[in-house]
Write a protein that holds these residues in place. Structure first.
Motif, short mmCIF file in Angstrom:
data_model
loop_
_atom_site.label_atom_id
_atom_site.label_comp_id
_atom_site.label_asym_id
_atom_site.label_seq_id
_atom_site.Cartn_x
_atom_site.Cartn_y
_atom_site.Cartn_z
N ARG A 11 0.83 -1.21 0.00
CA ARG A 11 0.00 0.00 0.00
C ARG A 11 0.87 1.27 0.00
O ARG A 11 0.55 2.26 -0.63
CB ARG A 11 -0.89 -0.03 1.26
CG ARG A 11 -1.72 1.20 1.51
CD ARG A 11 -2.99 1.21 0.69
NE ARG A 11 -3.75 2.43 0.93
CZ ARG A 11 -3.51 3.58 0.32
NH1 ARG A 11 -2.54 3.68 -0.57
NH2 ARG A 11 -4.26 4.65 0.57
N SER A 12 2.02 1.21 0.70
CA SER A 12 2.86 2.41 0.81
C SER A 12 3.58 2.75 -0.49
O SER A 12 3.98 3.88 -0.70
CB SER A 12 3.86 2.25 1.96
OG SER A 12 4.79 1.24 1.64
N VAL A 13 3.74 1.78 -1.40
CA VAL A 13 4.48 2.06 -2.64
C VAL A 13 3.61 2.03 -3.89
O VAL A 13 4.05 2.48 -4.95
CB VAL A 13 5.67 1.07 -2.82
CG1 VAL A 13 6.66 1.21 -1.71
CG2 VAL A 13 5.17 -0.37 -2.93
N ILE A 14 2.39 1.53 -3.78
CA ILE A 14 1.58 1.30 -4.99
C ILE A 14 1.22 2.61 -5.70
O ILE A 14 0.99 2.62 -6.90
CB ILE A 14 0.29 0.49 -4.63
CG1 ILE A 14 -0.25 -0.25 -5.86
CG2 ILE A 14 -0.79 1.38 -4.03
CD1 ILE A 14 0.50 -1.48 -6.22
N GLY A 15 1.21 3.74 -4.95
CA GLY A 15 0.87 5.03 -5.55
C GLY A 15 1.80 5.41 -6.70
O GLY A 15 1.40 6.11 -7.64
N PHE A 16 3.06 4.92 -6.65
CA PHE A 16 4.03 5.26 -7.70
C PHE A 16 3.64 4.67 -9.07
O PHE A 16 4.12 5.13 -10.10
CB PHE A 16 5.43 4.76 -7.32
CG PHE A 16 6.01 5.49 -6.14
CD1 PHE A 16 6.18 6.86 -6.16
CD2 PHE A 16 6.37 4.80 -4.98
CE1 PHE A 16 6.69 7.54 -5.06
CE2 PHE A 16 6.88 5.47 -3.88
CZ PHE A 16 7.04 6.85 -3.92
N ARG A 17 2.74 3.65 -9.06
CA ARG A 17 2.30 3.08 -10.34
C ARG A 17 1.55 4.12 -11.18
O ARG A 17 1.43 3.98 -12.38
CB ARG A 17 1.37 1.87 -10.11
CG ARG A 17 1.97 0.76 -9.27
CD ARG A 17 2.95 -0.09 -10.09
NE ARG A 17 3.62 -1.03 -9.21
CZ ARG A 17 3.17 -2.26 -8.97
NH1 ARG A 17 2.06 -2.68 -9.55
NH2 ARG A 17 3.84 -3.06 -8.17
N GLY A 18 1.01 5.14 -10.49
CA GLY A 18 0.29 6.20 -11.21
C GLY A 18 1.18 6.90 -12.21
O GLY A 18 0.71 7.37 -13.26
N TYR A 19 2.50 6.99 -11.91
CA TYR A 19 3.43 7.65 -12.83
C TYR A 19 3.56 6.88 -14.15
O TYR A 19 3.95 7.43 -15.16
CB TYR A 19 4.81 7.80 -12.18
CG TYR A 19 4.82 8.72 -11.01
CD1 TYR A 19 4.41 10.06 -11.13
CD2 TYR A 19 5.23 8.29 -9.74
CE1 TYR A 19 4.41 10.91 -10.04
CE2 TYR A 19 5.23 9.14 -8.65
CZ TYR A 19 4.82 10.46 -8.81
OH TYR A 19 4.80 11.31 -7.73
N ALA A 20 3.24 5.58 -14.09
CA ALA A 20 3.31 4.76 -15.31
C ALA A 20 1.94 4.67 -15.97
O ALA A 20 1.67 3.74 -16.75
CB ALA A 20 3.82 3.37 -14.95
N GLN A 21 1.05 5.62 -15.64
CA GLN A 21 -0.31 5.67 -16.21
C GLN A 21 -1.11 4.41 -15.90
O GLN A 21 -1.93 3.96 -16.70
CB GLN A 21 -0.26 5.88 -17.75
CG GLN A 21 0.54 7.08 -18.21
CD GLN A 21 0.01 8.39 -17.62
OE1 GLN A 21 -1.16 8.67 -17.70
NE2 GLN A 21 0.88 9.18 -17.01
N ARG A 22 -0.86 3.80 -14.74
CA ARG A 22 -1.65 2.62 -14.33
C ARG A 22 -2.41 2.98 -13.06
O ARG A 22 -1.89 3.70 -12.21
CB ARG A 22 -0.73 1.42 -14.08
CG ARG A 22 -0.30 0.78 -15.42
CD ARG A 22 1.11 0.28 -15.39
NE ARG A 22 1.25 -0.93 -14.58
CZ ARG A 22 2.43 -1.51 -14.36
NH1 ARG A 22 3.52 -0.99 -14.85
NH2 ARG A 22 2.50 -2.59 -13.62
N ASP A 23 -3.63 2.48 -12.96
CA ASP A 23 -4.48 2.82 -11.82
C ASP A 23 -3.96 2.10 -10.56
O ASP A 23 -3.99 0.87 -10.50
CB ASP A 23 -5.93 2.39 -12.11
CG ASP A 23 -6.87 2.71 -10.95
OD1 ASP A 23 -6.42 3.38 -9.99
OD2 ASP A 23 -8.03 2.30 -10.98
N PRO A 24 -3.48 2.87 -9.55
CA PRO A 24 -2.93 2.22 -8.34
C PRO A 24 -3.93 1.28 -7.66
O PRO A 24 -3.52 0.24 -7.14
CB PRO A 24 -2.59 3.41 -7.42
CG PRO A 24 -2.38 4.56 -8.35
CD PRO A 24 -3.33 4.34 -9.48
#
Length: 911
Positions: free
Chosen positions: A780-793
């Protein structure tokens, strides 16, 4: 000219008006039954309860019984408490029974309202939970309303923290159980860590009525309830980081006050790398944002948050060497509550107090998901309309505004906006002086302890006697609030949400009578009450003539609801009253949410110092700013809930599985199925389908069979036989493991074996769930970074959390199979060794207890040495850890513990 919306409301009424109109016939029906129930004897009321239960069993519904049940409950309350419920209280009760939130103004008698739906729904025999915001209210309401339930032949229980197990089980077994939201939530988590069904507290989640529902389901729902255990001690790391943070310059970090977030700049990162390398926390050449440095980066962020976002005396206080959090909505201390992920430890390092070890999560649930477990949920509060959308979307709860028993006679003035905080406070002091001169009671609401104490100093300088109610003076809370409506009283309070004690004009009559009885124990109670009531009526009249309670807000809160709660303290039950909010452009809300334009306008208007701008437009623009903040906070809570829902689905599966295991007598089939699945997985890995015998890894399979299945069988020889396939080997392995388990059952005895299977299953489930929670936290603490790759966290989190859950179930089967395969009866020698170890542990515990007792005695003697020779020991009834037993000594009086010291230097120390 009226707009279409206003015209439609005038003709058809608002949706709220239509709901009120729809239940009026029900209220008339209850009123028509009153003469019939008045004729019943006390025993007759109880017999009615038995009759209702039989009718329910015969197929009638709760709605069929409602008019008679409410009439019976109203009569019981009239006899037990001398209170006859008004029609609006019956309305509130009906809406609660229907699973709504009843919005009822302060002083309308919500505590009594809850008895009606609680009684009706408790007839089903599954228990009703009445949820309050603090333990004082839970105990008070259960004792007070327990008289009504007793008159109806029903039992009442109350739960509190650190309650003996047997007493808590009995409290939950009652028809109606009172308790706090936290205790109900924690008990649910504790239930799912138990090994026997008979030990469970909460057998059903049938119906809950939540008092101060906005405070509990919205304000407190942002932080999950967590049961945790200690992790590794990192005290030195916290201390070192705490030495680095004050060295930072403003260019090293950025603060976003709107989102309460802090980040390091590139310049800050370079500076930190140098500092960490110099202190040996970072190997030379290893960048700060290397994967190996994750832990240090995390703690640096928490250290920065502790220093820059958390303020002493606003977000927390330090008392007796401990950092105690303050609830931002109620201003109450929250002892025992700790911030997670090392943030609490960072604050402890900042304040130089003892650093408690960090904890790992053993079980966790959000309040949203706990309360959504109930078949039916309802709530009461004075302020819910502004959050109606959230209540409906998250909990499926409608909000109904119940009319007041008497029309509201309070005057709500327009906000007064000043350019600076200093001008605002001067204006407040002037208005307090004017109101105080005519004896009008005044309640001043502030948003922090710091501001309440600053206003207190200003009033002291003006020679105005007053009381201060904040987290520091929490123990005298009920008494201070009860006295706030007296003639000439001035009270400063930090956030008035959910105080649970009404401010009555002229003061609280019950408190006055109790005080008079304490002063004249020989006097006749009836005569004393009559004399006090006469004096009270006279004082109340003087207060009414002075204009009733004057509520002053020292600034607007982020949420309109909190402002409305403060306002609602004035004008209860048709009393006169007045409210006003004093603002400045330096207030947090105005400063953060764009006051620059307003400042320019005020300068253009040529406002003089000390002048205020007062206009309904200002109120409207402020409400719009508050609505924006509320919408943003709702989105944050909704987003958190979406992530927690992923875990919640998994939690439900695990907890349901646990309950099924606890309720089963024989789990041998479950264990056998697990064992067969482990065999299938091993064969798939070492003898993959559609492969030739020479491609099989039989050596690896043989080692795994010994390790995981606990049997030594010639797997390699079987595989070398002509024409043998994986299916035959599977059957032979199953036969060998079944025979081994049958021998174990014979050695232990079948009953013992069944118990071992159950205990191993529960133990492994708990261990695996604990590990899984930690993995989900990290994910949960790192999944937000997936947003930078245009993927829905959120989608990424769902997908990875499912894979982790699948992996957890696979490893659970392996661990259960392995542990049961290697379990064996203890030899005589091993049993003796085990007994000797237990005896040594018991002796060590006894030694530690004796040491602690001796230290406590030495401390008492030391205190006695410091004491005044005339001191004569502790006051009667004094209990060290219970401030309610200390009485109410003045700051310079002797401490009731008997030390002989002044109260302010002993138990009255603020810090």
């Amino acid at each position: 000219m009226l707009g279409f919306g206003a015209l439609a409301r005038k003709v058809f009424g608002t949706p709220n008006d239509r709901k009120i109109k729809a239940i009026r016939p029900l209220v008339e029906k209850i009123n028509a039954l009153e003469p019939e129930f008045e004729k019943l004897s006390d025993e007759g009321l109880k017999e009615k309860t038995d009759e209702f239960r039989k009718r329910l069993e015969a197929g009638e519904s709760l709605d069929d019984l409602l008019p008679e049940a409410f009439a019976n409950c109203r009569e019981a309350a009239k006899r037990a408490l001398g209170l006859r419920a008004f029609d609006v209280q019956l309305m509130g009760g009906i809406f609660l029974h229907q699973g709504n939130i009843s919005e009822m103004k302060t002083g309308e008698g919500k505590t009594l309202v809850a008895t009606f739906p609680a009684y009706l729904n408790a007839l089903e025999g599954k228990g009703v939970h009445v949820v309050t915001v603090n333990e004082y209210l839970a105990k008070r309401d259960s004792e007070w309303m327990g008289k009504v339930f007793a008159a109806l032949g029903m039992t009442t229980g109350v739960i509190w923290s650190n309650m003996p197990d047997a007493e808590k089980l009995a409290a939950y077994a009652a028809d109606v159980t009172y308790g706090t939201n936290n205790e109900f939530g924690f008990d649910y988590l504790r239930d799912n860590m138990k090994a026997e069904l008979s030990q469970l507290y909460q057998k059903h989640h049938h119906y809950a009525i939540v008092d101060e529902v906005d405070s509990i389901l919205i304000d407190e729902a942002r932080t999950p309830l967590i049961i945790s255990g200690p992790a590794d001690d990192r005290t030195d790391l916290y201390k070192t980081i705490d030495q680095i943070i004050p060295l930072l310059e403003e260019s090293h970090y950025e603060i976003d006050e709107k989102t309460r977030n802090v980040t390091f700049t590139d310049e800050g990162n370079e500076f930190l790398e140098q500092q960490l390398v110099a202190r040996g926390l970072l190997p030379e050449g290893q960048p700060l944002y290397d994967p190996e440095s994750t832990t240090i980066v995390h703690h640096l962020n928490q250290g920065l948050r502790a220093h820059k976002l958390f303020q002493k005396d606003k977000d927390y206080i330090v008392r007796n060497g401990e950092v105690i959090l303050i609830d931002e909505f109620t201003g109450r201390m929250m002892p025992g509550r700790r911030l997670s992920e090392g943030l609490h430890q960072a604050i402890e390092a900042k304040e130089g107090v003892a650093i408690q070890p960090e904890n790992v999560t053993l079980a966790s649930i959000t309040l949203q998901n706990y309360f959504r477990l109930y078949d039916k949920l309802a709530g009461m509060t004075g302020t819910a309309m502004t959050e109606a959308e959230e209540f409906m979307e998250i909990y499926g709860l409608g909000v109904v505004e119940v009319p007041t028993n008497r029309p509201v006679a309070r005057i709500d003035e327009d906000d007064k906006v000043y350019r600076t905080a200093a001008e605002k406070y001067r204006a407040m002091i002037e208005d307090i002086k004017k109101a105080h001169e005519k004896g009008q009671p005044i309640l001043v609401g502030t948003t922090s302890i710091e501001k309440s104490e600053m206003l207190s100093q200003m009033l002291t300088a003006e020679g105005i006697k007053h009381n201060v109610l904040n987290a520091r003076h929490h123990e005298q809370e009920a008494e201070i609030v009860a006295e706030a409506g007296r003639f000439g009283a001035v009270t400063i309070a930090t956030n008035m949400a959910g105080r649970g004690t009404d401010i009555q004009l002229g003061g609280n009559i019950e408190l006055k009578v109790l005080r008079a009885l304490a002063e004249n124990p020989e006097a006749d109670p009836a005569e004393l009450r009559a004399a006090e009531e006469a004096k009270h009526a006279e004082e109340k009249q003087k207060v009414i003539e002075a204009g009733g309670l004057f509520v002053m807000g020292s600034e607007r809160h982020e949420s309109r609801r909190i402002d409305n709660q403060l306002r609602g303290r004035s004008g209860r039950q048709g009393d006169p009253g007045r409210t006003a909010f004093y603002l400045s452009l330096e207030d947090d809300l105005m400063r953060i949410f764009g006051s620059e334009r307003l400042d320019k306008v005020l300068k253009t208007l040529g406002m003089k110092e000390g002048e205020a701008i007062i206009h309904p437009w200002v109120n409207k623009s402020l409400e719009r700013a508050q609505a924006k903040v509320e919408a943003r906070n709702f989105d944050i809570r909704k987003n958190l809930l979406k992530f927690d829902d992923v875990m919640n689905d998994q939690r439900k599966v695990i907890f349901k599985q646990r309950r099924e295991i606890m309720g089963s007598e024989d789990l041998s089939d479950v264990v056998r199925d697990m064992r067969e699945e482990v065999i299938d997985d091993l064969l798939d890995e070492y003898m993959p389908p559609r492969t030739y015998a020479d491609q099989w890894n039989t050596e690896g399979l043989y080692a795994q069979v010994i390790e995981k299945l606990g049997v030594d069988v010639p797997v390699m020889e079987w595989a070398a036989e002509e024409g043998v396939d994986d299916e035959q080997i599977r059957e032979r392995l199953i036969k060998a493991t079944d025979e081994m388990m049958a021998r174990k059952a014979a050695d232990f005895g079948p009953e013992t074996m069944r118990t071992i299977e159950k205990q191993v299953l529960l133990q492994v489930i708990d261990t695996k769930w604990r590990e899984h929670l930690l993995k989900l936290e990290h994910l949960r603490s790192v999944i937000g970074f997936r947003g930078y790759a245009q993927r829905d966290p959120l989608n990424e989190y769902k997908s990875e959390a499912f894979q982790l859950f699948q992996g957890m179930l696979d490893s659970l089967r392996v661990d259960v199979t392995r542990q049961l395969a290697h379990v064996r009866p203890l030899t005589q020698e091993e049993q003796q060794q085990m007994l000797a170890q237990m005896e040594a542990q018991r002796a060590e515990m006894q030694r530690q207890m004796e040491q602690a007792a001796a230290a406590s005695e030495a401390k008492a003697l030391e205190r006695a040495g410091d004491a005044d020779p005339a001191s004569s020991g502790a006051a009667p009834g004094f209990v060290e850890d219970d401030p309610s037993t200390w009485g109410n000594p003045g700051r310079n009086e002797k401490c009731p513990c008997g030390s002989g010291k002044k109260f302010k230097h002993c138990h009255g120390r603020l810090v």
